[in-house]
Design a protein around this motif. Structure first.
Motif, PDB file in Angstrom:
ATOM      1  N   GLY A 190      26.165  -8.811  20.689  1.00  0.00           N
ATOM      2  CA  GLY A 190      25.458  -9.807  19.894  1.00  0.00           C
ATOM      3  C   GLY A 190      24.269 -10.440  20.592  1.00  0.00           C
ATOM      4  N   VAL A 191      23.778  -9.811  21.661  1.00  0.00           N
ATOM      5  CA  VAL A 191      22.601 -10.329  22.366  1.00  0.00           C
ATOM      6  C   VAL A 191      21.417  -9.403  22.102  1.00  0.00           C
ATOM      7  N   ASP A 192      20.263  -9.972  21.781  1.00  0.00           N
ATOM      8  CA  ASP A 192      19.084  -9.125  21.548  1.00  0.00           C
ATOM      9  C   ASP A 192      17.925  -9.426  22.505  1.00  0.00           C
ATOM     10  N   THR A 193      18.060 -10.485  23.304  1.00  0.00           N
ATOM     11  CA  THR A 193      16.954 -10.905  24.166  1.00  0.00           C
ATOM     12  C   THR A 193      17.482 -11.249  25.552  1.00  0.00           C
ATOM     13  N   VAL A 194      16.759 -10.834  26.600  1.00  0.00           N
ATOM     14  CA  VAL A 194      17.199 -11.125  27.959  1.00  0.00           C
ATOM     15  C   VAL A 194      16.122 -11.903  28.713  1.00  0.00           C
ATOM     16  N   ILE A 195      16.581 -12.923  29.450  1.00  0.00           N
ATOM     17  CA  ILE A 195      15.752 -13.607  30.435  1.00  0.00           C
ATOM     18  C   ILE A 195      16.146 -12.999  31.773  1.00  0.00           C
ATOM     19  N   PRO A 196      15.310 -12.118  32.349  1.00  0.00           N
ATOM     20  CA  PRO A 196      15.655 -11.528  33.643  1.00  0.00           C
ATOM     21  C   PRO A 196      15.510 -12.574  34.761  1.00  0.00           C
ATOM     22  N   GLY A 197      15.998 -12.238  35.953  1.00  0.00           N
ATOM     23  CA  GLY A 197      15.921 -13.172  37.071  1.00  0.00           C
ATOM     24  C   GLY A 197      14.503 -13.586  37.407  1.00  0.00           C
ATOM     25  N   HIS A 198      13.562 -12.651  37.277  1.00  0.00           N
ATOM     26  CA  HIS A 198      12.180 -12.952  37.649  1.00  0.00           C
ATOM     27  C   HIS A 198      11.145 -12.500  36.606  1.00  0.00           C
ATOM     28  N   ALA A 199      11.370 -11.376  35.970  1.00  0.00           N
ATOM     29  CA  ALA A 199      10.370 -10.828  35.045  1.00  0.00           C
ATOM     30  C   ALA A 199      10.316 -11.634  33.747  1.00  0.00           C
ATOM     31  N   ASP A 200       9.350 -11.296  32.897  1.00  0.00           N
ATOM     32  CA  ASP A 200       9.207 -11.990  31.616  1.00  0.00           C
ATOM     33  C   ASP A 200      10.357 -11.618  30.670  1.00  0.00           C
ATOM     34  N   VAL A 201      10.562 -12.481  29.696  1.00  0.00           N
ATOM     35  CA  VAL A 201      11.591 -12.259  28.668  1.00  0.00           C
ATOM     36  C   VAL A 201      11.331 -10.927  27.974  1.00  0.00           C
ATOM     37  N   MET A 202      12.402 -10.173  27.735  1.00  0.00           N
ATOM     38  CA  MET A 202      12.249  -8.870  27.103  1.00  0.00           C
ATOM     39  C   MET A 202      13.469  -8.540  26.244  1.00  0.00           C
ATOM     40  N   PRO A 203      13.409  -7.441  25.472  1.00  0.00           N
ATOM     41  CA  PRO A 203      14.567  -7.089  24.638  1.00  0.00           C
ATOM     42  C   PRO A 203      15.781  -6.724  25.495  1.00  0.00           C
ATOM     43  N   TRP A 204      16.966  -7.044  25.003  1.00  0.00           N
ATOM     44  CA  TRP A 204      18.217  -6.745  25.709  1.00  0.00           C
ATOM     45  C   TRP A 204      18.351  -5.239  26.000  1.00  0.00           C
ATOM     46  N   SER A 205      17.739  -4.407  25.176  1.00  0.00           N
ATOM     47  CA  SER A 205      17.818  -2.948  25.382  1.00  0.00           C
ATOM     48  C   SER A 205      17.274  -2.544  26.752  1.00  0.00           C
ATOM     49  N   ARG A 206      16.370  -3.353  27.309  1.00  0.00           N
ATOM     50  CA  ARG A 206      15.837  -3.025  28.637  1.00  0.00           C
ATOM     51  C   ARG A 206      16.898  -3.260  29.713  1.00  0.00           C
ATOM     52  N   PHE A 207      17.792  -4.221  29.485  1.00  0.00           N
ATOM     53  CA  PHE A 207      18.901  -4.434  30.417  1.00  0.00           C
ATOM     54  C   PHE A 207      19.827  -3.223  30.399  1.00  0.00           C
ATOM     55  N   VAL A 208      20.113  -2.728  29.213  1.00  0.00           N
ATOM     56  CA  VAL A 208      20.990  -1.554  29.079  1.00  0.00           C
ATOM     57  C   VAL A 208      20.335  -0.351  29.778  1.00  0.00           C
ATOM     58  N   GLU A 209      19.036  -0.194  29.560  1.00  0.00           N
ATOM     59  CA  GLU A 209      18.278   0.892  30.187  1.00  0.00           C
ATOM     60  C   GLU A 209      18.289   0.758  31.719  1.00  0.00           C
ATOM     61  N   PHE A 210      18.184  -0.475  32.205  1.00  0.00           N
ATOM     62  CA  PHE A 210      18.215  -0.744  33.651  1.00  0.00           C
ATOM     63  C   PHE A 210      19.537  -0.253  34.257  1.00  0.00           C
TER      64      PHE A 210
ATOM     65  N   THR B  82      20.213 -13.165  33.000  1.00  0.00           N
ATOM     66  CA  THR B  82      20.986 -12.269  33.880  1.00  0.00           C
ATOM     67  C   THR B  82      20.884 -12.610  35.351  1.00  0.00           C
ATOM     68  N   GLY B  83      20.088 -13.628  35.722  1.00  0.00           N
ATOM     69  CA  GLY B  83      19.851 -13.830  37.146  1.00  0.00           C
ATOM     70  C   GLY B  83      19.284 -12.551  37.743  1.00  0.00           C
ATOM     71  N   ASP B  84      19.499 -12.358  39.040  1.00  0.00           N
ATOM     72  CA  ASP B  84      18.916 -11.180  39.691  1.00  0.00           C
ATOM     73  C   ASP B  84      19.786  -9.936  39.602  1.00  0.00           C
ATOM     74  N   LEU B  85      20.922 -10.009  38.913  1.00  0.00           N
ATOM     75  CA  LEU B  85      21.633  -8.762  38.623  1.00  0.00           C
ATOM     76  C   LEU B  85      20.642  -7.838  37.910  1.00  0.00           C
ATOM     77  N   PHE B  86      19.763  -8.457  37.114  1.00  0.00           N
ATOM     78  CA  PHE B  86      18.621  -7.760  36.492  1.00  0.00           C
ATOM     79  C   PHE B  86      17.403  -8.658  36.684  1.00  0.00           C
ATOM     80  N   ALA B  87      16.696  -8.436  37.808  1.00  0.00           N
ATOM     81  CA  ALA B  87      15.521  -9.268  38.106  1.00  0.00           C
ATOM     82  C   ALA B  87      14.309  -8.817  37.313  1.00  0.00           C
ATOM     83  N   GLY B  88      14.255  -7.518  37.041  1.00  0.00           N
ATOM     84  CA  GLY B  88      13.127  -6.922  36.338  1.00  0.00           C
ATOM     85  C   GLY B  88      13.261  -5.409  36.402  1.00  0.00           C
ATOM     86  N   LEU B  89      12.231  -4.709  35.900  1.00  0.00           N
ATOM     87  CA  LEU B  89      12.326  -3.255  35.797  1.00  0.00           C
ATOM     88  C   LEU B  89      11.930  -2.580  37.107  1.00  0.00           C
ATOM     89  N   GLY B  90      12.903  -2.410  37.982  1.00  0.00           N
ATOM     90  CA  GLY B  90      12.656  -1.748  39.257  1.00  0.00           C
ATOM     91  C   GLY B  90      13.923  -1.692  40.081  1.00  0.00           C
TER      92      GLY B  90
END
Ligand SMILES: [Zn+2]
Length: 289
Positions: free
Chosen positions: A214-234, A178-186
């Motif tokens: 059809g995506v289940d995993t996200v590489i955020p811009g800076h944070a560690d790899v996490m489930p795609w659901s965290r992007f939706v939550e963000f 996602t690049g920094d559109l979603f850098a991490g949880l904050g």
């Protein structure tokens, strides 16, 4: 009844969290490669997360970290493949994601959103002779690279972190960077000088969540790899943040009062809010225009 927490109280904890992760001496000076899935890896360290997608023709990199990290990126990539880099995708303009473009031969194709190319053209790092490391190829809404199990989708859903943010989807692997559109949880950085917007940010995230399937995993811009659901939550976090700021404006509060009294749903209590005041102020400035 939804529970809320008072955001101002958490400022001190947020700051402590950031310091704990960056000890004296700054971030680590060594790159590290981790497997995400099959032929997709993430190289950590030196700025934003670099993804390395190993195709039959060569390596596709997503983002190139800070300047002078090219050799360290390649030392890590060479532990998993001998193939050369053929393509670089820059998710956005920032120097911690485009800084080592110049390490790679000019024959490597650099791809980015059309607005990101325009933003990069304003950077001293890409002036004069270094203009050869600017994107060779741009797109506006969507671009497909490769085919079959090596297909890559570049998607742009509107302004947020900047006005040229790309989400890079690897459909066969069900992974997105996602690049920094979603850098991490904050609270995200809103780069208004490069077209970022706190007002449109939540809508852009909502469109992305709805438009990418059809995506289940996200590489955020800076944070560690996490489930795609965290992007939706963000996305929900940013919508709640904007709604709270809009309410504060209605209540006649100053930007400082708005941040001090900002209440967000309890589910977001673990989010870092180090940029909270800056983002409240950015939204105030945007809505006053
Ligand atoms: Zn950035």
């Amino acid at each position: 009844m939804r529970r809320f927490f008072l955001i101002g109280v958490l400022v001190a904890f947020g700051a402590a969290g950031i310091m704990a992760r960056q000890p004296a001496g700054g971030p680590p000076q060594v790159a590290e490669i981790l497997k995400v899935k099959d032929n997709l890896y993430v190289v950590k360290g030196g700025g934003g997360n670099t993804a390395a997608f190993i195709t039959r023709a060569g390596v596709v990199l997503v983002d190139t970290k800070l300047a002078n990290w090219g050799e360290r990126i390649m030392q890590q990539v060479r532990t998993v493949t001998d193939k050369p880099v053929t393509t670089i995708i820059n998710t956005h303009t920032h120097g911690d994601h485009t800084g080592s473009n110049e390490y790679f031969p000019a024959s490597v194709e650099v791809v980015a959103h059309v607005n990101t190319k325009a933003n990069m053209e304003k950077m001293p790092a890409f002036a004069g002779e270094k203009a050869q490391f600017l994107p060779d190829r741009t797109y506006t809404d969507r671009l497909t690279l490769g085919s079959g199990d090596e297909r890559i989708e570049l998607r742009h859903f509107g302004p947020g972190h900047t006005n040229g943010d790309t989400i890079v989807v690897f459909p066969a692997l069900r992974v997105a960077h996602t690049g920094d559109l979603f850098a991490g949880l904050g609270t995200p950085l809103i780069d208004t000088k490069n077209g970022g917007t706190g007002v449109a940010y939540p809508e852009t995230l909502k469109k992305a969540a709805a438009g990418i399937s059809g995506v289940d995993t996200v590489i955020p811009g800076h944070a560690d790899v996490m489930p795609w659901s965290r992007f939706v939550e963000f996305g929900q976090f940013n919508a709640a943040f904007l709604a709270a700021v809009q309410q504060a404006i209605k209540d006649g509060k100053t930007a400082e009062e708005a941040f001090a009294g900002l209440k967000l749903p309890e589910q977001f209590k673990d989010y870092q809010i180090g940029r909270g005041q800056a983002n409240v102020s950015a939204i105030y400035a945007e809505l006053k225009k």
